[in-house]
Design an enzyme around this catalytic site. Structure first.
Site, mmCIF file in Angstrom:
data_model
loop_
_atom_site.group_PDB
_atom_site.id
_atom_site.type_symbol
_atom_site.label_atom_id
_atom_site.label_comp_id
_atom_site.label_asym_id
_atom_site.label_seq_id
_atom_site.Cartn_x
_atom_site.Cartn_y
_atom_site.Cartn_z
ATOM 1 N N LYS A 69 0.684 -1.324 -0.039
ATOM 2 C CA LYS A 69 0.023 -0.130 0.098
ATOM 3 C C LYS A 69 0.792 1.275 -0.061
ATOM 4 C CE LYS A 69 -3.772 2.110 2.869
ATOM 5 N NZ LYS A 69 -4.623 1.915 3.860
ATOM 6 N N GLU A 168 -10.255 6.911 5.118
ATOM 7 C CA GLU A 168 -10.515 6.013 6.221
ATOM 8 C C GLU A 168 -11.211 6.413 7.424
ATOM 9 O OE1 GLU A 168 -7.025 3.208 4.518
ATOM 10 O OE2 GLU A 168 -6.518 4.593 5.956
#
Length: 624
Positions: A69, A168
């Site tokens: 990521k 997020e």
């Protein structure tokens, strides 16, 4: 309508959730765990994801990919120093992006991420008992346009239509606000394995989630704390044994595992004894052990600058929101790294109050994504999510200046137009260069891409009117249009960054992923066939043992040969499912007369049939 799942695609661990009734529920993976390590193992045509891949890390570190990521949507030049610390091989692609090389085959970070998403998709399908084709995927709030596009591409490669990309911390706020009916201003402090975000939100009793500001650091996370402990252990060993372990990939992986464990243990203990036996050997072949005592005070000293880096984004987000600390009602901690005791202390120091442990730091992001999925499905009707773009979007103008079109923390979706002109007489084309960031000059910001608008009629400089429009959607992904007003000549593109993955590459990567799935299916068939064969071998061996006093030498020789043939086929790594099944059929036919001859005599009530090999019982662990 088919279920839309919510996915938290994390640096260290990933999680998948779904709305069941009116509640978001975390879906356990096939191994029974509620989170899945974001780790991929590739060797030949074998692909493992999650816990199974993690087990391979020490013995085959170059075949195990993790923390991908941190590389998605990035240029190789941006993270070159960090990539060199990885045990797996990386190189720069022709587009300046990152390529991960495993078994002489190259993969983009999007492809590795797609393997993780594919595993989560499969686990969700098994849990729900139906096909899953749609998902909401979360990203760090501070992800730029390239990183968001790359994440969306990863979803497409995994066979998912990505209905929405959401931030997020915003997802965590949705999970926190689920079922609450009061007005609150909250701060979400999200420190994960590889990224750090801070977001301020207002939650109304009517169900509106309004993001006021966001800030962060996409290159700060728990992995950086792990690296500090690793560096300390390596230096301590070097000073004691005069051996540098940096080039020993297996030793480095063992040190990484112990460093992560030590970091977690120091969240509840004042000291840990780190012991790694037989880490390497000396020049004389003597085994060497790594033995180091690490105290919490030493750990905090080693990582003091990392802890300090957590402060600035909090202060910046607070300033951008134009709120005072007294305006904040709650502080929510998200991400496994927030369990380090120093983190809540920093939060209290900057914001003046203790954070609350009101959500699960490992699961709340996925749960919030599931709520957003419920909104898309129409199952959740009383929530309105208003997010923001984390970084300013600009056009490069004369002198290399970045002229801001959409400022950071603008509520999305958003659309803004501006008129530009030519710099020279009779100029028939202009280049539109789009950047993202807060620096004054375009060269200092992230270049998202550029395109040409051609066919401008020859005019004196300053006369043409070129209207540039920025249109940023609810996913935070940008579309740019340029139009010359007098002719109507227009060029429109979706900005995907200089390291984008094309539609053709997505299709190719999807085919690769499907090939792995097909190979996995074939391998499973071979394993199941060998399990059946092993059951038959066991039965033939049992016949020989049980009736060894009665069996003739000739029949005993045949039994031994059948067992030997069966074991040879079982141990043949290259055997196909057809070969295994054919051998099983042969052994059954040739052993059947022996079972009838001896077993029927001893146990006539059993009917004397050859024991039929059956597949493994579902849920039973089979070591094959």
């Amino acid at each position: 309508m088919a279920k839309v799942i919510g996915i938290d695609l994390g640096t260290t661990n990933s999680c998948v959730s779904c709305l069941i009734g009116d509640k978001s529920e975390v879906i356990a993976n096939a191994e029974g765990n509620r989170t899945t390590p974001s780790i991929v193992y590739i060797k030949g045509d074998e692909l493992l994801v999650g816990d199974l891949a993690k087990r391979k890390a020490i013995l085959e570190p170059k075949n195990v990919i993790y923390e991908v990521k941190r590389w998605i949507g990035r240029k190789y030049s941006e993270v070159k120093a960090d990539l060199k610390k990885m045990p797996y091989e990386t190189k720069e692609g022709s587009d300046g992006g990152i390529l991960i090389v495993v078994d002489k085959k190259e993969y983009k970070p999007e492809q590795i991420s797609a393997f993780i998403l594919g595993k989560l998709k499969d686990d969700a399908e098994k849990y729900l008992g139906e096909k899953v084709t749609q998902a909401v995927i979360t990203v760090p709030a501070y992800f730029n346009d390239s990183q968001r596009n790359a994440t969306k591409a990863a979803g497409e490669i995994a066979g998912l239509k990505v209905e929405r990309i959401i931030n997020e911390p915003t997802a965590a706020a949705l999970a926190y606000g689920e079922g609450k009916e009061k007005n609150e201003t909250i701060v979400v402090f999200d420190l994960g394995g590889g990224t750090f975000d801070v977001t301020l939100l207002e939650i109304s009793s009517e169900g509106t989630f309004q993001v006021l500001s966001t800030s962060g650091d996409t290159q700060l996370g728990g992995a950086d704390w792990d690296q500090r402990v690793m560096d300390y252990l390596i230096e301590e060993f070097k000073s004691k044994e005069w051996i540098d372990l940096h080039d020993n990939a297996m030793a480095m992986q063992r040190i990484k595992d112990e460093a992560e464990k030590a970091k977690k243990q120091l969240s509840t203990m004042d000291r840990v004894d780190i012991s790694i036996p037989f880490i390497t050997q000396g020049s004389d072949g003597t085994p060497k052990n790594l033995e180091v005592v690490l105290t919490r005070a030493k750990f905090e000293s080693l990582c003091s600058d990392l802890f300090k880096r957590c402060k600035e984004p909090v202060q910046k987000a607070l300033k951008d929101s134009m709120l005072k600390t007294s305006d904040i009602h709650e502080i929510i901690l998200v991400g496994g790294s927030t369990r380090m005791p120093q983190v809540p202390a920093i939060v209290k120091e900057v914001l003046g109050k203790d954070p609350k442990a009101t959500v699960n730091p490992d699961e709340s992001v996925a749960q919030g994504a599931a709520i957003q999925a419920g909104i898309i499905q129409g199952d959740v009707k009383d929530i309105l999510l208003l997010d923001v773009t984390p970084l300013s979007l600009a056009v490069e103008v004369e002198g290399g200046i970045a002229h801001v079109m959409i400022p950071r923390n603008t509520t999305i979706p958003a659309k803004k137009s501006n008129i530009y002109t030519t710099a020279s007489d009779n100029q028939t084309a202009v280049t539109v260069h789009v950047t993202q960031g807060e620096r004054q000059f375009a060269r200092d910001n992230k270049s998202l891409g550029m395109f040409n608008l051609e066919g401008i009629p020859p005019m004196r400089r300053g006369q043409p009117q070129i209207e540039v429009t920025f249109d940023i959607d609810a996913n935070g992904i940008l579309n740019v249009t340029a139009q010359e007003k007098s002719t109507g000549k227009q060029q429109s593109v979706q900005i995907q960054g200089s390291t984008n993955i094309s539609d053709e590459e997505i299709a190719s990567a999807k085919a690769d992923a499907e090939k792995f799935a097909e190979e996995d299916r074939k391998r499973k068939e071979v394993i199941e066939a060998k399990n059946w064969l092993e059951t038959l071998i066991y039965a033939i061996e049992g016949l020989g043992q049980e009736f060894k006093e009665k069996i003739s030498e000739e029949d005993k020789e045949l039994l031994n040969k059948l067992v030997a043939d069966g074991k040879a086929m079982k141990d043949n790594a290259d055997a196909t499912v057809e070969q295994v099944k054919d051998e099983t059929d042969r052994l059954q036919k040739e052993s059947e007369p022996l079972f009838k001859k001896y077993a029927q005599t001893a146990q006539p009530e059993a009917g004397g049939d050859v024991p039929q090999a059956e597949g493994p019982v579902e849920g039973e662990v089979v070591d094959a």
